[in-house]
Design a protein around this motif. Structure first.
Motif, PDB file in Angstrom:
ATOM      1  N   HIS A 108      11.426 -22.606   3.622  1.00 52.03           N
ATOM      2  CA  HIS A 108      12.183 -22.297   4.828  1.00 52.03           C
ATOM      3  C   HIS A 108      11.980 -23.362   5.911  1.00 52.03           C
ATOM      4  CE1 HIS A 108      12.312 -18.418   2.824  1.00 52.03           C
ATOM      5  NE2 HIS A 108      13.209 -18.001   3.690  1.00 52.03           N
ATOM      6  N   PHE A 166      19.510  -8.064   8.636  1.00 55.60           N
ATOM      7  CA  PHE A 166      19.982  -9.434   8.490  1.00 55.60           C
ATOM      8  C   PHE A 166      20.098 -10.105   9.853  1.00 55.60           C
ATOM      9  CE2 PHE A 166      21.822  -8.180   4.285  1.00 55.60           C
ATOM     10  CZ  PHE A 166      21.321  -9.234   3.529  1.00 55.60           C
ATOM     11  N   ALA A 169      17.092 -11.508  11.730  1.00 55.74           N
ATOM     12  CA  ALA A 169      16.500 -12.768  11.254  1.00 55.74           C
ATOM     13  C   ALA A 169      17.121 -13.992  11.909  1.00 55.74           C
ATOM     14  CB  ALA A 169      16.662 -12.871   9.738  1.00 55.74           C
ATOM     15  N   MET A 172      15.129 -16.648  13.868  1.00 57.60           N
ATOM     16  CA  MET A 172      14.214 -17.508  13.108  1.00 57.60           C
ATOM     17  C   MET A 172      14.763 -18.921  12.945  1.00 57.60           C
ATOM     18  SD  MET A 172      12.904 -15.073   9.984  1.00 57.60           S
ATOM     19  CE  MET A 172      12.574 -13.331  10.193  1.00 57.60           C
ATOM     20  N   HIS A 187       9.041 -18.442  11.807  1.00 53.24           N
ATOM     21  CA  HIS A 187       8.884 -16.992  11.797  1.00 53.24           C
ATOM     22  C   HIS A 187       8.170 -16.534  13.064  1.00 53.24           C
ATOM     23  CE1 HIS A 187       8.785 -17.631   7.221  1.00 53.24           C
ATOM     24  NE2 HIS A 187       9.942 -17.081   7.507  1.00 53.24           N
ATOM     25  N   TRP A 203       2.219 -11.364   8.747  1.00 52.07           N
ATOM     26  CA  TRP A 203       2.743 -11.304  10.112  1.00 52.07           C
ATOM     27  C   TRP A 203       1.670 -11.711  11.112  1.00 52.07           C
ATOM     28  CZ3 TRP A 203       4.961  -5.721   9.283  1.00 52.07           C
ATOM     29  CH2 TRP A 203       6.078  -5.797   8.426  1.00 52.07           C
ATOM     30  N   ASP A 209       6.186 -12.246  15.754  1.00 54.50           N
ATOM     31  CA  ASP A 209       6.639 -12.560  14.402  1.00 54.50           C
ATOM     32  C   ASP A 209       7.973 -11.873  14.134  1.00 54.50           C
ATOM     33  OD1 ASP A 209       6.906 -12.863  11.526  1.00 54.50           O
ATOM     34  OD2 ASP A 209       4.788 -13.427  11.553  1.00 54.50           O
ATOM     35  N   LEU A 210       9.014 -12.693  13.945  1.00 54.14           N
ATOM     36  CA  LEU A 210      10.367 -12.180  13.782  1.00 54.14           C
ATOM     37  C   LEU A 210      10.610 -11.529  12.425  1.00 54.14           C
ATOM     38  CD1 LEU A 210      12.029 -15.269  15.454  1.00 54.14           C
ATOM     39  CD2 LEU A 210      12.059 -12.935  16.370  1.00 54.14           C
ATOM     40  N   ARG A 211       9.693 -11.697  11.514  1.00 57.85           N
ATOM     41  CA  ARG A 211       9.855 -11.069  10.193  1.00 57.85           C
ATOM     42  C   ARG A 211       9.713  -9.555  10.261  1.00 57.85           C
ATOM     43  NH1 ARG A 211       5.612 -14.814   6.999  1.00 57.85           N
ATOM     44  NH2 ARG A 211       4.541 -14.457   8.994  1.00 57.85           N
ATOM     45  N   HIS A 214      13.143  -7.947  10.820  1.00 52.06           N
ATOM     46  CA  HIS A 214      13.938  -8.234   9.624  1.00 52.06           C
ATOM     47  C   HIS A 214      13.516  -7.313   8.471  1.00 52.06           C
ATOM     48  CE1 HIS A 214      16.074 -10.398   6.548  1.00 52.06           C
ATOM     49  NE2 HIS A 214      14.963 -10.792   5.949  1.00 52.06           N
ATOM     50  N   THR A 260      11.746  -6.592  17.433  1.00 54.68           N
ATOM     51  CA  THR A 260      12.324  -7.941  17.552  1.00 54.68           C
ATOM     52  C   THR A 260      12.177  -8.452  18.970  1.00 54.68           C
ATOM     53  OG1 THR A 260      13.927  -7.440  15.795  1.00 54.68           O
ATOM     54  CG2 THR A 260      14.406  -9.325  17.213  1.00 54.68           C
TER      55      THR A 260
END
Length: 301
Positions: A108, A166, A169, A172, A187, A203, A209-211, A214, A260
């Motif tokens: 990524h 979706f 994310a 990111m 991330h 994380w 942490d944007l994961r 998501h 988020t």
């Protein structure tokens, strides 16, 4: 489910999705073995951890979509075609992740070399195609009338929550100033990727942490149909069950938004500030009040 419905579901099993599920399950086992025998690390984690997590995620995702297609009352060639596209781009995505892991390279956000940059561009395009194909499946499910209203709500809301996952994310890939040469996205927020993190998920425990958003959003695809299944096993009526599902989906979407928002402010998931706690508390209280009123209305009725 009646015998006829079950037979129809078996006849309409989406073989590409089921093949994807099986292939990802095998890959999960292979990468799990890699975790055990290969001690190479990348950004503080074993190189095989990312492909392992993606293999598990896509196995669950593929199986869930295959089940959804099998229970739709009418066959939709558009949804089936879109699901085949999902299979194709999922294979591309996971293949690149696994290939880069084997090389010990980031998959990524990697623009370090022209080759790495091309692979990252392909991954980005694949995710966009997957999003659109998933949207098509969601629209088909919204338009069809399932005989079981509770199940219909669970499936539709789950598909919509996955779309929200979706969208969570997107931030990111919007961070272009990461401070690391050749890296155009992250991330983590407020700290570099690869710092201290939670077990397995990775994380960040020192920054946002944007994961998180998501992950939670994507798994609404399983959570809402499961809740619908559990509600059909209670004494609640259809009206109360569907209202509870709408309440749960609203709370779920709000949770995705809150975590988020928390991440975008550079805040670790397990170290929320007063504003995050207040927002979360408001969601919990509103959900409990709404759920209690719905259940009580069923008892009065």
């Amino acid at each position: 489910m009646t015998t006829t419905t079950a037979r129809t579901g078996r006849q309409r099993r989406h073989r590409p999705l089921l093949t994807l599920t099986a292939a990802m399950a095998v890959l999960a086992l292979v990468t799990a073995a890699g975790l055990a025998v290969d001690d190479r690390t990348l950004l503080g984690a074993n190189v095989w951890l990312k492909p392992f997590k993606f293999a598990v995620s896509f196995a669950v995702y593929g199986f869930t979509l295959a089940w959804i297609l099998s229970v739709l009352p009418r066959r939709s060639r558009l949804a089936e075609w879109s699901s085949t596209v999902i299979v194709a781009v999922s294979v591309v995505e996971v293949a690149i992740i696994t290939f880069q892991a084997a090389r010990g390279h980031r998959s990524h956000y990697n623009d370090t070399t022209p080759f790495d940059s091309r692979l990252w561009s392909i991954m980005g395009a694949s995710i966009m195609v997957l999003f659109v194909a998933h949207l098509v499946v969601a629209v088909v499910a919204l338009r069809q009338r399932l005989p079981d209203r509770v199940a219909a709500y669970g499936i539709r809301l789950g598909l919509l929550l996955a779309l929200l996952g979706f969208l969570a994310a997107i931030p990111m890939v919007m961070s272009t100033d990461t401070g690391i040469d050749g890296i155009s996205g992250a991330h983590a927020v407020g700290v570099p990727d690869g710092g201290p993190g939670l077990p397995l998920t990775g994380w960040s425990t020192t920054g946002g942490d944007l994961r998180v958003g998501h992950f939670i959003g994507m798994h609404g695809l399983q959570a809402l149909p499961l809740l619908a299944f559990l509600l059909t096993r209670t004494r609640l009526g259809t009206s109360q069950s569907t209202r509870l599902l709408l309440t749960a989906a609203s709370a779920y979407a709000a949770t995705v938004a809150i975590v988020t928002w928390q991440a975008l402010r550079g805040q670790p998931l397990l170290a929320p500030d007063a504003a995050t706690l207040a927002a979360a508390g408001a969601v919990v209280v509103a959900t409990l009040i709404a759920g209690t009123l719905i259940v009580r209305s069923a008892r009065v009725g």
